[in-house]
Design a protein around this motif. Structure first.
Motif, PDB file in Angstrom:
ATOM      1  N   MET A  22       0.813  -1.212   0.000  1.00  0.00           N
ATOM      2  CA  MET A  22       0.000   0.000   0.000  1.00  0.00           C
ATOM      3  C   MET A  22       0.847   1.261   0.000  1.00  0.00           C
ATOM      4  O   MET A  22       0.351   2.358  -0.245  1.00  0.00           O
ATOM      5  CB  MET A  22      -0.925   0.012   1.224  1.00  0.00           C
ATOM      6  N   HIS A  23       2.165   1.127   0.276  1.00  0.00           N
ATOM      7  CA  HIS A  23       3.082   2.279   0.315  1.00  0.00           C
ATOM      8  C   HIS A  23       2.543   3.367   1.241  1.00  0.00           C
ATOM      9  O   HIS A  23       2.509   4.557   0.891  1.00  0.00           O
ATOM     10  CB  HIS A  23       3.300   2.845  -1.090  1.00  0.00           C
ATOM     11  N   SER A  24       2.130   2.962   2.417  1.00  0.00           N
ATOM     12  CA  SER A  24       1.565   3.893   3.390  1.00  0.00           C
ATOM     13  C   SER A  24       2.302   3.759   4.713  1.00  0.00           C
ATOM     14  O   SER A  24       2.809   2.694   5.058  1.00  0.00           O
ATOM     15  CB  SER A  24       0.069   3.591   3.595  1.00  0.00           C
ATOM     16  N   ASP A  25       2.362   4.875   5.468  1.00  0.00           N
ATOM     17  CA  ASP A  25       2.978   4.842   6.785  1.00  0.00           C
ATOM     18  C   ASP A  25       2.083   4.149   7.808  1.00  0.00           C
ATOM     19  O   ASP A  25       2.539   3.772   8.885  1.00  0.00           O
ATOM     20  CB  ASP A  25       3.281   6.270   7.269  1.00  0.00           C
ATOM     21  N   VAL A  26       0.810   4.004   7.455  1.00  0.00           N
ATOM     22  CA  VAL A  26      -0.175   3.387   8.333  1.00  0.00           C
ATOM     23  C   VAL A  26      -0.521   2.001   7.790  1.00  0.00           C
ATOM     24  O   VAL A  26      -0.726   1.850   6.581  1.00  0.00           O
ATOM     25  CB  VAL A  26      -1.458   4.250   8.403  1.00  0.00           C
ATOM     26  N   PRO A  27      -0.591   0.973   8.622  1.00  0.00           N
ATOM     27  CA  PRO A  27      -1.017  -0.347   8.132  1.00  0.00           C
ATOM     28  C   PRO A  27      -2.355  -0.237   7.407  1.00  0.00           C
ATOM     29  O   PRO A  27      -3.231   0.534   7.823  1.00  0.00           O
ATOM     30  CB  PRO A  27      -1.145  -1.171   9.417  1.00  0.00           C
ATOM     31  N   LYS A  28      -2.508  -0.999   6.336  1.00  0.00           N
ATOM     32  CA  LYS A  28      -3.670  -0.797   5.460  1.00  0.00           C
ATOM     33  C   LYS A  28      -4.995  -0.945   6.173  1.00  0.00           C
ATOM     34  O   LYS A  28      -5.981  -0.288   5.803  1.00  0.00           O
ATOM     35  CB  LYS A  28      -3.606  -1.756   4.272  1.00  0.00           C
ATOM     36  N   ASP A  63       0.742  -2.626  18.326  1.00  0.00           N
ATOM     37  CA  ASP A  63      -0.210  -1.861  17.510  1.00  0.00           C
ATOM     38  C   ASP A  63      -0.610  -0.568  18.243  1.00  0.00           C
ATOM     39  O   ASP A  63      -1.233  -0.620  19.297  1.00  0.00           O
ATOM     40  CB  ASP A  63      -1.443  -2.723  17.249  1.00  0.00           C
ATOM     41  N   PRO A  64      -0.282   0.619  17.671  1.00  0.00           N
ATOM     42  CA  PRO A  64      -0.626   1.877  18.332  1.00  0.00           C
ATOM     43  C   PRO A  64      -1.927   2.506  17.811  1.00  0.00           C
ATOM     44  O   PRO A  64      -2.329   3.579  18.275  1.00  0.00           O
ATOM     45  CB  PRO A  64       0.563   2.775  17.979  1.00  0.00           C
ATOM     46  N   TYR A  65      -2.573   1.840  16.863  1.00  0.00           N
ATOM     47  CA  TYR A  65      -3.712   2.443  16.167  1.00  0.00           C
ATOM     48  C   TYR A  65      -5.068   1.966  16.677  1.00  0.00           C
ATOM     49  O   TYR A  65      -6.056   2.694  16.634  1.00  0.00           O
ATOM     50  CB  TYR A  65      -3.632   2.152  14.660  1.00  0.00           C
ATOM     51  N   PHE A  66      -5.119   0.729  17.153  1.00  0.00           N
ATOM     52  CA  PHE A  66      -6.398   0.135  17.511  1.00  0.00           C
ATOM     53  C   PHE A  66      -7.117   0.931  18.591  1.00  0.00           C
ATOM     54  O   PHE A  66      -8.341   1.082  18.556  1.00  0.00           O
ATOM     55  CB  PHE A  66      -6.190  -1.309  17.978  1.00  0.00           C
ATOM     56  N   ALA A  67      -6.389   1.455  19.551  1.00  0.00           N
ATOM     57  CA  ALA A  67      -6.995   2.178  20.670  1.00  0.00           C
ATOM     58  C   ALA A  67      -7.777   3.406  20.225  1.00  0.00           C
ATOM     59  O   ALA A  67      -8.655   3.885  20.951  1.00  0.00           O
ATOM     60  CB  ALA A  67      -5.916   2.578  21.677  1.00  0.00           C
ATOM     61  N   ASP A  68      -7.466   3.917  19.042  1.00  0.00           N
ATOM     62  CA  ASP A  68      -8.146   5.112  18.544  1.00  0.00           C
ATOM     63  C   ASP A  68      -9.396   4.792  17.730  1.00  0.00           C
ATOM     64  O   ASP A  68     -10.055   5.689  17.219  1.00  0.00           O
ATOM     65  CB  ASP A  68      -7.183   5.945  17.678  1.00  0.00           C
ATOM     66  N   THR A  69      -9.728   3.521  17.610  1.00  0.00           N
ATOM     67  CA  THR A  69     -10.921   3.130  16.869  1.00  0.00           C
ATOM     68  C   THR A  69     -12.069   2.840  17.820  1.00  0.00           C
ATOM     69  O   THR A  69     -11.861   2.572  19.014  1.00  0.00           O
ATOM     70  CB  THR A  69     -10.671   1.867  16.011  1.00  0.00           C
TER      71      THR A  69
END
Length: 230
Positions: A22-28, A63-69
């Motif tokens: 995906m060439h992204s800084d964030v996991p897809k 994973d640092p992203y899940f908590a924000d969902t």
């Protein structure tokens, strides 16, 4: 069509990957799609199926992203993901009681467009046959084998694209994945593990718009398809 709601069904979603293509800084799975993350859309598809009793989500330990969902405040059970898909799925299966949940669905985190009706059909057909199976769609294009040049044309007859969810008896799938891993067999989906273990797997035809988001162009296509569902 009716579902057999007498059988408690678990669902596992491996979501520990980073999606390099995906060439992204964030996991897809955390990219935005119509105001929600791809992961939230995919989970919502499973939650819309009454037969699904509980969802296990396999995430990277850091994973640092899940908590924000919004999912962080739901009843979804989070487990540690592994290096590969098979490791993540097996890690989740270790926490699932096959007596309480004799059947399990496994769905890609990057497939936010699967239709609830297709999932219900998969469940119905497999329970009726007492046999595991997968959603799939028939290959429509002329198939070529080769690298930089064509080495041969392959008949598309009897060829299918494997989709998810994939649906199997919990204990059998856990054993198949564990045995494959111990034998050093690399499997790319649950059906591969079950096939390797000698089990028959049903093909249930689903919709071809159940795409897996793997490249940037897929995100735009998914956004277009999602508009059609609204």
């Amino acid at each position: 069509m009716t579902e057999d709601t007498s059988v408690a069904i678990a669902a596992v979603m491996p979501a520990a990957g980073i999606g390099k293509r995906m060439h992204s800084d964030v996991p897809k799975q955390y990219l935005q799609l119509h105001g929600k993350t791809i992961l939230e859309h995919s989970v919502a598809r499973l939650q819309a199926v009454p037969a699904v009793s509980q969802i296990w989500l396999a995430l990277a330990a850091d994973d640092p992203y899940f908590a924000d969902t919004a999912l962080a405040h739901s009843n979804i059970i989070r487990v540690k993901g592994g290096a590969e898909r098979m490791h993540s799925v097996l890690n989740a299966l270790q926490f699932i009681d096959e007596h309480q949940y004799p059947w399990v669905l496994v769905h890609d985190a990057a497939r936010p467009l699967v239709r609830s009706s297709d999932i219900a059909l998969l469940i119905q057909r497999c329970l009726a046959a007492e046999q595991g199976g997968i959603l799939a769609c028939r290959v429509r294009d002329t198939m070529k084998r080769g690298e930089l040049q064509i080495s041969e044309t392959v008949s598309r007859e009897h060829l299918w694209h494997a989709l998810t969810p994939q649906f199997f008896p919990t204990a059998l799938l856990r054993a198949a994945l564990k045995d494959a891993m111990q034998c050093g067999v690399h499997v790319t989906d649950e059906a591969s593990a079950m096939e390797w273990a000698g089990h028959n797997v049903l093909l249930i035809e689903g919709h071809s718009d159940n795409i897996k988001i793997t490249q940037p162009a897929d995100l735009a296509l998914a956004a277009f398809y999602l508009e059609q569902f609204v």
